[in-house]
Write an enzyme that holds these catalytic residues in place. Structure first.
Site, PDB file in Angstrom:
ATOM      1  N   GLU A 153      -9.763   3.881   1.468  1.00 26.94           N
ATOM      2  CA  GLU A 153      -9.158   4.097   0.147  1.00 26.94           C
ATOM      3  C   GLU A 153      -8.096   3.059  -0.190  1.00 26.94           C
ATOM      4  OE1 GLU A 153      -8.030   5.412   2.873  1.00 26.94           O
ATOM      5  OE2 GLU A 153      -5.907   4.978   2.588  1.00 26.94           O
TER       6      GLU A 153
ATOM      7  N   ARG B 211      -7.881  -0.157   0.171  1.00 24.46           N
ATOM      8  CA  ARG B 211      -8.351  -1.362  -0.512  1.00 24.46           C
ATOM      9  C   ARG B 211      -8.681  -1.091  -1.970  1.00 24.46           C
ATOM     10  NH1 ARG B 211     -13.061  -1.995   3.830  1.00 24.46           N
ATOM     11  NH2 ARG B 211     -11.412  -0.950   5.026  1.00 24.46           N
TER      12      ARG B 211
ATOM     13  N   LYS C 266     -10.647  12.588   8.221  1.00 21.50           N
ATOM     14  CA  LYS C 266     -10.203  12.104   9.532  1.00 21.50           C
ATOM     15  C   LYS C 266     -10.096  13.283  10.493  1.00 21.50           C
ATOM     16  CE  LYS C 266      -7.087   8.346   7.965  1.00 21.50           C
ATOM     17  NZ  LYS C 266      -7.789   7.202   8.551  1.00 21.50           N
TER      18      LYS C 266
ATOM     19  N   ASP D  67     -12.486   7.128   3.200  1.00 26.99           N
ATOM     20  CA  ASP D  67     -11.332   6.806   4.032  1.00 26.99           C
ATOM     21  C   ASP D  67     -10.963   5.323   3.934  1.00 26.99           C
ATOM     22  OD1 ASP D  67      -9.244   7.309   5.717  1.00 26.99           O
ATOM     23  OD2 ASP D  67     -10.462   7.429   7.553  1.00 26.99           O
TER      24      ASP D  67
ATOM     25  N   ASP E 144      -2.837  10.043   3.923  1.00 28.13           N
ATOM     26  CA  ASP E 144      -4.253   9.673   3.965  1.00 28.13           C
ATOM     27  C   ASP E 144      -5.006  10.642   4.871  1.00 28.13           C
ATOM     28  OD1 ASP E 144      -6.720   8.493   3.993  1.00 28.13           O
ATOM     29  OD2 ASP E 144      -6.100   6.707   5.138  1.00 28.13           O
TER      30      ASP E 144
ATOM     31  N   ASP F 131       1.130   6.004   5.896  1.00 33.53           N
ATOM     32  CA  ASP F 131       0.197   5.117   5.189  1.00 33.53           C
ATOM     33  C   ASP F 131       0.813   4.493   3.933  1.00 33.53           C
ATOM     34  OD1 ASP F 131      -2.226   3.884   5.457  1.00 33.53           O
ATOM     35  OD2 ASP F 131      -3.354   5.380   4.309  1.00 33.53           O
TER      36      ASP F 131
ATOM     37  N   LYS G 195       0.859  -1.189   0.000  1.00 27.67           N
ATOM     38  CA  LYS G 195       0.000   0.000   0.000  1.00 27.67           C
ATOM     39  C   LYS G 195       0.896   1.241   0.000  1.00 27.67           C
ATOM     40  CE  LYS G 195      -3.478   2.535   2.733  1.00 27.67           C
ATOM     41  NZ  LYS G 195      -4.553   2.502   3.754  1.00 27.67           N
TER      42      LYS G 195
END
Ligand code: BES
Ligand code: MN
Ligand code: ZN
Length: 503
Positions: free
Chosen positions: A354, A356, A282, A352, A275, A293, A270
């Protein structure tokens, strides 16, 4: 740090600090440990008076107050001999290295004689060096010179062995430890780098640089190419940042060094360089560490560094869908239905979730375009994995228990903890959508598992392991050989996985 393995039987220390490991319930003096009379009587006294008994985690140290080496002595407790494992070796070594730094020592020497009956010298030597290099890590490039000049680095580490042990390939263990320690530190640097200085483009440049240095191939696909591949889920997540001139990159790394096999192992990391959560924004407190992230992609690049430097005989391809999940009028929205490279439509329940979406396209790409035979993805994917397992254990899922066995072996060698979550079919119900093929969140319950189920939809029948490193990839305080911040979690495990798999 220069590391050296020396075989000798006389006592003539070259370094300013001497580290002596002992088991619990030691007898002293021992005949395989040759020391000078002064030291022998001091240590005998400490043992006789039970001031040092060799309990795991115990450290006893003193200065000799002499001109010649050794100037400092550090005794470390290994615990009971039958309880010794590689992680205990790493933890004790990190205690010793920290102590040596307190002594302002620049060179240390360790005598691991008779270190263990159930662990090979090769393995214990690797663990010692790995730990020393990881413990000595610091990330201070943003501090002014005057502060960093005070820092002491260990410049030299000698590992002493009695000459009778010369047959055990101890040097190779030390070399591997050095490669692994430095590859882990490389990944930590990437994670610790703030997002303003590590955009998707910067991450791609880092990969190019690393490939040149360590000896693997790197290919960078830019926006137009990603678009022509129809990686639409990836592009939707990237969209807001793209419109602010911060475009995504698809980073493809290749190390093909096993002509005897047509198998290729795929590693997907990833790579969210930041993020914010997007429109499903968030809170600041959760956003604060979201430069991390891209921890999964750091682990993949770190593993490639180690695999290529150790010249493993293996074929490995890595893919990183690097982008930023940002917020603006150009951002994708909760409620949108988007497409994916695999052709499955996705209802966006939460912007959020995101990671996946980017991974779905990266997995489809690596399987269908790069033709890997098996694949592992590594991702800082869910807060739910952190709630379930905490900061020291990663969550994992698989569709192939045979393939998973190599991960078990690898984590034994690395000391990193990975725990398998169940894949009962009924979890799949949670990600069913009423208007699209699938939705990107599965509600409040079992969030780490439903995220894994989402990914499973994009791997077909390919043997696959998913590792959610949201907890252990970034720590909020120091622990043993790790420091607050990026940990490089899974670099060493991935290396051992590739090594074991190709044996
Ligand atoms: N990057 C986060 C996961 C994360 C959380 C990593 C904490 C490290 C520490 C991920 O993109 C995310 O935001 N996940 C959401 C998913 C939810 C909206 C279904 C989460 O876990 O809250
Ligand atoms: Mn997120
Ligand atoms: Zn994320």
């Amino acid at each position: 740090m220069k590391t050296l393995v020396l075989y000798k039987d006389q006592f003539e220390p070259l370094c300013d600090t001497l580290i002596l490991p002992f088991y619990e319930g030691i007898e002293f003096p021992k005949k395989d440990i040759v020391l000078n009379d002064d030291l022998e009587s001091t240590i005998s006294y400490l043992v006789r008076e039970k001031l040092f008994i060799g309990k795991f985690n115990q450290v006893e140290s003193f200065r000799t107050l002499k001109e010649e080496n050794p100037k400092n002595i550090i005794l470390i407790g290994l615990g009971k001999e039958e309880d010794l494992d590689l992680e205990r070796i790493r933890i004790s070594m990190s205690k010793a290295i920290k102590k040596a730094k307190e002594f302002k020592s620049r060179s240390v020497e360790i005598h691991p004689f008779g270190m263990s009956s159930n662990i090979s010298y090769f393995d214990s030597c690797r663990a010692l060096v790995e730990s020393a290099i990881m413990t000595d890590y610091r990330f201070d490039k943003y501090k002014s010179k005057s502060e960093t000049e005070k820092c002491i680095d260990i410049e030299e580490l000698n590992i002493l062995h009695p000459s009778s042990k010369k047959t055990e390939k101890v040097e190779d263990g030390a070399d591997e430890g050095k490669i692994l320690g430095m590859a882990t530190n490389y990944a930590r640097d990437l994670v610790n780098e703030p997002s303003n200085n590590l955009t998707p483009k910067d991450l791609a440049n880092k990969a190019l640089e690393l490939g040149k240095e360590s000896g693997f191939e790197v290919e960078i696909l830019e926006y137009e190419k990603i678009k022509s591949l129809k990686m639409e889920a990836f592009l939707e997540v990237s969209k807001s940042a793209t419109n602010a001139n911060n475009e995504p990159r698809l980073i493809v790394v290749k190390y093909m060094n096993n002509k005897e096999s047509d198998e290729i192992l795929g590693l997907v990391g990833k790579g969210l360089t930041y993020d914010s959560g997007g429109l499903s924004l968030k809170p600041t407190s959760s956003m604060l560490t979201m430069k991390s992230d891209m921890g999964g992609s750091a682990s993949v690049l770190g593993a490639f560094k180690a695999i290529s430097e150790a010249k493993l005989q293996a074929n490995v391809i890595g893919v990183i869908a690097a982008c930023e999940n940002s917020i603006s009028a150009h951002a994708y929205r909760p409620g949108d239905v988007i497409n994916s490279m695999a052709g499955k439509t996705i209802e966006v329940m939460n912007t959020d979730a995101e990671g996946r979406l980017t991974l779905a396209d990266a997995l489809h790409y690596i399987i269908n375009e790069e033709k890997v035979s098996k694949v592992i993805d590594v991702a800082t994917l869910t807060g739910s994995a952190v709630s379930a397992l905490g900061s020291f254990v990663a969550a994992s899922m698989t569709n192939d228990d045979e393939f998973y066995k190599y991960l078990k072996k690898a984590t034994y060698l690395s000391g990193e903890k990975v725990h398998k979550l169940p894949m009962y079919d009924h979890y799949k119900e949670q990600i069913k959508s009423s208007i699209a093929d699938i939705k990107n969140t599965g509600g409040k319950e079992a969030g780490a598992i439903t995220a894994g189920f989402f990914l499973k939809e994009f791997v077909g029948n390919t043997p696959w392991i998913h590792v959610d490193i949201a907890g252990p990839s970034y720590l909020d305080k120091d622990k043993d050989y790790l420091k607050k911040g990026g940990t490089g979690f899974l670099v060493r495990t991935l290396y051992h996985f590739v090594n074991e798999y190709n044996k």
